[in-house]
Motif scaffolding. Structure first.
Motif, PDB file in Angstrom:
ATOM      1  N   ALA A   4       0.862  -1.182   0.000  1.00 38.12           N
ATOM      2  CA  ALA A   4       0.000   0.000   0.000  1.00 38.12           C
ATOM      3  C   ALA A   4       0.900   1.233   0.000  1.00 38.12           C
ATOM      4  O   ALA A   4       1.813   1.334   0.808  1.00 38.12           O
ATOM      5  N   GLU A   5       0.641   2.120  -0.915  1.00 43.08           N
ATOM      6  CA  GLU A   5       1.433   3.347  -1.029  1.00 43.08           C
ATOM      7  C   GLU A   5       0.484   4.531  -0.953  1.00 43.08           C
ATOM      8  O   GLU A   5      -0.353   4.734  -1.835  1.00 43.08           O
ATOM      9  N   ASP A   6       0.617   5.300   0.130  1.00 43.97           N
ATOM     10  CA  ASP A   6      -0.234   6.481   0.279  1.00 43.97           C
ATOM     11  C   ASP A   6       0.486   7.760  -0.141  1.00 43.97           C
ATOM     12  O   ASP A   6      -0.084   8.840  -0.086  1.00 43.97           O
ATOM     13  N   PHE A   7       1.748   7.636  -0.548  1.00 44.72           N
ATOM     14  CA  PHE A   7       2.558   8.772  -0.994  1.00 44.72           C
ATOM     15  C   PHE A   7       2.586   9.898   0.039  1.00 44.72           C
ATOM     16  O   PHE A   7       2.621  11.072  -0.294  1.00 44.72           O
ATOM     17  N   ALA A   8       2.567   9.506   1.322  1.00 51.13           N
ATOM     18  CA  ALA A   8       2.644  10.495   2.405  1.00 51.13           C
ATOM     19  C   ALA A   8       4.054  11.053   2.537  1.00 51.13           C
ATOM     20  O   ALA A   8       4.242  12.170   3.006  1.00 51.13           O
ATOM     21  N   ALA A   9       5.040  10.258   2.120  1.00 50.91           N
ATOM     22  CA  ALA A   9       6.443  10.686   2.187  1.00 50.91           C
ATOM     23  C   ALA A   9       7.168  10.117   0.976  1.00 50.91           C
ATOM     24  O   ALA A   9       6.749   9.112   0.407  1.00 50.91           O
ATOM     25  N   ALA A  10       8.249  10.762   0.623  1.00 54.14           N
ATOM     26  CA  ALA A  10       9.045  10.318  -0.532  1.00 54.14           C
ATOM     27  C   ALA A  10       9.874   9.110  -0.133  1.00 54.14           C
ATOM     28  O   ALA A  10      10.876   9.228   0.553  1.00 54.14           O
ATOM     29  N   LYS A  24       4.385  14.317  -3.108  1.00 49.72           N
ATOM     30  CA  LYS A  24       4.001  15.362  -2.161  1.00 49.72           C
ATOM     31  C   LYS A  24       2.487  15.359  -1.972  1.00 49.72           C
ATOM     32  O   LYS A  24       1.740  14.949  -2.855  1.00 49.72           O
ATOM     33  N   ASP A  25       2.069  15.789  -0.814  1.00 50.64           N
ATOM     34  CA  ASP A  25       0.643  15.945  -0.508  1.00 50.64           C
ATOM     35  C   ASP A  25      -0.182  14.689  -0.797  1.00 50.64           C
ATOM     36  O   ASP A  25      -1.292  14.768  -1.315  1.00 50.64           O
ATOM     37  N   GLY A  26       0.369  13.505  -0.496  1.00 52.06           N
ATOM     38  CA  GLY A  26      -0.370  12.266  -0.649  1.00 52.06           C
ATOM     39  C   GLY A  26      -0.509  11.774  -2.081  1.00 52.06           C
ATOM     40  O   GLY A  26      -1.398  10.973  -2.375  1.00 52.06           O
ATOM     41  N   ALA A  27       0.365  12.243  -2.971  1.00 53.48           N
ATOM     42  CA  ALA A  27       0.298  11.813  -4.366  1.00 53.48           C
ATOM     43  C   ALA A  27       1.682  11.852  -4.998  1.00 53.48           C
ATOM     44  O   ALA A  27       2.584  12.554  -4.528  1.00 53.48           O
ATOM     45  N   ALA A  28       1.826  11.097  -6.065  1.00 53.00           N
ATOM     46  CA  ALA A  28       3.016  11.194  -6.914  1.00 53.00           C
ATOM     47  C   ALA A  28       2.595  11.987  -8.139  1.00 53.00           C
ATOM     48  O   ALA A  28       1.542  11.731  -8.732  1.00 53.00           O
ATOM     49  N   VAL A  29       3.389  12.974  -8.516  1.00 52.64           N
ATOM     50  CA  VAL A  29       3.102  13.788  -9.689  1.00 52.64           C
ATOM     51  C   VAL A  29       4.189  13.526 -10.720  1.00 52.64           C
ATOM     52  O   VAL A  29       5.378  13.613 -10.416  1.00 52.64           O
ATOM     53  N   GLY A 158       4.699   0.256 -11.346  1.00 55.65           N
ATOM     54  CA  GLY A 158       5.069   1.658 -11.300  1.00 55.65           C
ATOM     55  C   GLY A 158       4.016   2.553 -11.929  1.00 55.65           C
ATOM     56  O   GLY A 158       2.873   2.149 -12.165  1.00 55.65           O
ATOM     57  N   LEU A 159       4.434   3.768 -12.204  1.00 55.91           N
ATOM     58  CA  LEU A 159       3.574   4.824 -12.728  1.00 55.91           C
ATOM     59  C   LEU A 159       4.120   5.292 -14.070  1.00 55.91           C
ATOM     60  O   LEU A 159       5.328   5.252 -14.302  1.00 55.91           O
ATOM     61  N   TYR A 160       3.230   5.781 -14.939  1.00 58.23           N
ATOM     62  CA  TYR A 160       3.666   6.250 -16.253  1.00 58.23           C
ATOM     63  C   TYR A 160       2.830   7.450 -16.675  1.00 58.23           C
ATOM     64  O   TYR A 160       1.613   7.477 -16.471  1.00 58.23           O
ATOM     65  N   ALA A 161       3.492   8.421 -17.277  1.00 58.73           N
ATOM     66  CA  ALA A 161       2.805   9.556 -17.897  1.00 58.73           C
ATOM     67  C   ALA A 161       3.531   9.895 -19.183  1.00 58.73           C
ATOM     68  O   ALA A 161       4.750   9.722 -19.293  1.00 58.73           O
ATOM     69  N   GLU A 162       2.775  10.368 -20.153  1.00 66.43           N
ATOM     70  CA  GLU A 162       3.332  10.747 -21.445  1.00 66.43           C
ATOM     71  C   GLU A 162       2.722  12.081 -21.866  1.00 66.43           C
ATOM     72  O   GLU A 162       1.518  12.291 -21.710  1.00 66.43           O
ATOM     73  N   ASN A 173      -2.409   8.405  -6.945  1.00 67.47           N
ATOM     74  CA  ASN A 173      -2.531   8.132  -5.512  1.00 67.47           C
ATOM     75  C   ASN A 173      -3.307   6.834  -5.299  1.00 67.47           C
ATOM     76  O   ASN A 173      -3.731   6.191  -6.254  1.00 67.47           O
ATOM     77  N   ASN A 174      -3.431   6.460  -4.026  1.00 63.69           N
ATOM     78  CA  ASN A 174      -4.195   5.261  -3.638  1.00 63.69           C
ATOM     79  C   ASN A 174      -3.707   3.988  -4.327  1.00 63.69           C
ATOM     80  O   ASN A 174      -4.521   3.196  -4.811  1.00 63.69           O
ATOM     81  N   LEU A 175      -2.412   3.780  -4.380  1.00 67.44           N
ATOM     82  CA  LEU A 175      -1.853   2.576  -4.970  1.00 67.44           C
ATOM     83  C   LEU A 175      -1.911   1.429  -3.958  1.00 67.44           C
ATOM     84  O   LEU A 175      -1.355   1.548  -2.856  1.00 67.44           O
TER      85      LEU A 175
END
Length: 181
Positions: A4-10, A24-29, A158-162, A173-175
């Motif tokens: 569970a990853e809440d992205f509360a910290a790096a 940051k702020d509970g999310a990965a951007v 992982g995560l991906y953006a294009e 978020n909410n992974l």
């Protein structure tokens, strides 16, 4: 619950933060360079069969058809992986990268009314992996099932953006990863 990853910290398992990737702020951007994609893999956990959920939200995009965000799975490394991708114009895809080159997708761009369209509209992706069988749901609605060639060994997620012509930004978020029932 396997992960569970809440992205509360790096967490260092995601790699270094930069202008392209920040927690940051509970999310990965993720902000991919213009006309490029960006992958962030969690290098601490490996998974076989799994039920993976992730919320993806487009924050800033130029053209909806040129900007995509989603989940990386069956990743052996940054050059070999599969992807569940969505665009904010109501389309999704399952893509595959082999030796850092995109190959014929197991499922090309497909329209779905399950996708919340537009900027700032969260979409929850759910991928269930059992052997070579994949089942994808978006916002609780099943959208496809298919078989694909698994790596045959535990793999990364992982995560991906294009981005299209402009630098686009996606929030994740909410992974959560759970065992397959």
């Amino acid at each position: 619950m396997l992960f569970a990853e809440d992205f509360a910290a790096a967490d260092a398992s995601w790699g270094e933060q930069s202008g392209k990737f920040a927690i940051k702020d509970g999310a990965a951007v993720v902000k991919a360079d213009s006309q490029h994609g960006y992958k962030a893999l969690d290098n601490a956990f490996l998974f076989d069969d799994a039920d993976i959920c992730l919320t993806a939200t487009a924050l800033e995009i130029g053209k909806p058809e040129d900007s995509v965000g989603g989940l990386v799975f069956w990743a052996q490394d940054y050059r070999n992986a599969y992807f569940v991708l969505l665009a904010t114009n109501g389309y999704f895809k399952i893509g595959r990268l082999v030796n850092d080159a995109w190959v014929n997708p197991p499922l090309d761009w497909t329209a779905s009314d399950a996708i919340a369209q537009g900027v700032g509209k969260p979409n929850t992706l759910r991928l269930t992996i059992k052997g070579q069988a994949l089942a994808v749901a978006i916002n609780g609605k099943p959208v496809t099932t298919l078989r694909a060639q698994s790596p045959g060994a535990p793999s990364l997620i992982g995560l991906y953006a294009e981005s299209g012509e402009k630098v686009d930004a996606w929030k994740f978020n909410n992974l959560k990863v759970t065992t397959v029932k």
